[in-house]
Design an enzyme around this catalytic site. Sequence first.
Site: not given
Ligand SMILES: [Zn+2]
Length: 231
Positions: A106-107, A110
């Site tokens: 998830h990171e 980004h």
């Molecule tokens: Zn996030």
Amino acid sequence: MGYYYYGYGIDFAYYGIVILSLFLGLITQSYIKRKYERWSKVDASFDGTGADVARQMLNEGGASSVGITSVAGHLTDYYDPRDNNLHLSEENMRGGSVASVAVACHEAGHAVQRAKDYAPMRVRTALVPVVNFSQNVWMLVFLAGVFMNAVGLVRIAIALFAFSVIFQLVTLPVEINASRRAVQFLETHGQGIDRQGAKEVLTAAALTYVAAALVSVVQLLYLMGRTDRRD
Ligand SMILES: [Zn+2]
């Protein structure tokens, strides 16, 4: 009359918002905790750690220059566009559970957003300094407006608060899109178990953002309604 009294003391609507905020916060926090705990006991189908899998996702997403460092704490993971690093908690950096891999990816999502110049990410990053300022001062301006009986100041305070609400709303597509990228990556590179767990953990994480945004919107509408009635 000339006397402007905001009447902020006993107000059932206001207490309703406070209770809603506490309730939603508690529910969503315990939900993400439960999902994370459940999936941190399941090994991901990958050989490597959360950091290894995130590294692979970064490389394939055109974000190979992004660094990965560790950060203290539990579920404290974040991507910082300023130093262009993923900051992963120890358990997600060195662990190989489905939960660790999901959060790490998830990171990475980004960082890939930034590499691909994803528009909501760009807007969100641009808003950060404005929001840092408005979050710090809106309450002071608001209280000053109430005590000095100055409706203009109260209006400015509400406008400042509105900035953080806009920020929270812009955060939603950014968060959901980062999770979608993570799930997609895990789907194509891992197995069904990775996809299933990542979906559950990351959906729970998204709900905390949705709840926070919802409370802020309600709070903003309340403040705007109160001010209108005092005109
Ligand atoms: Zn996030």
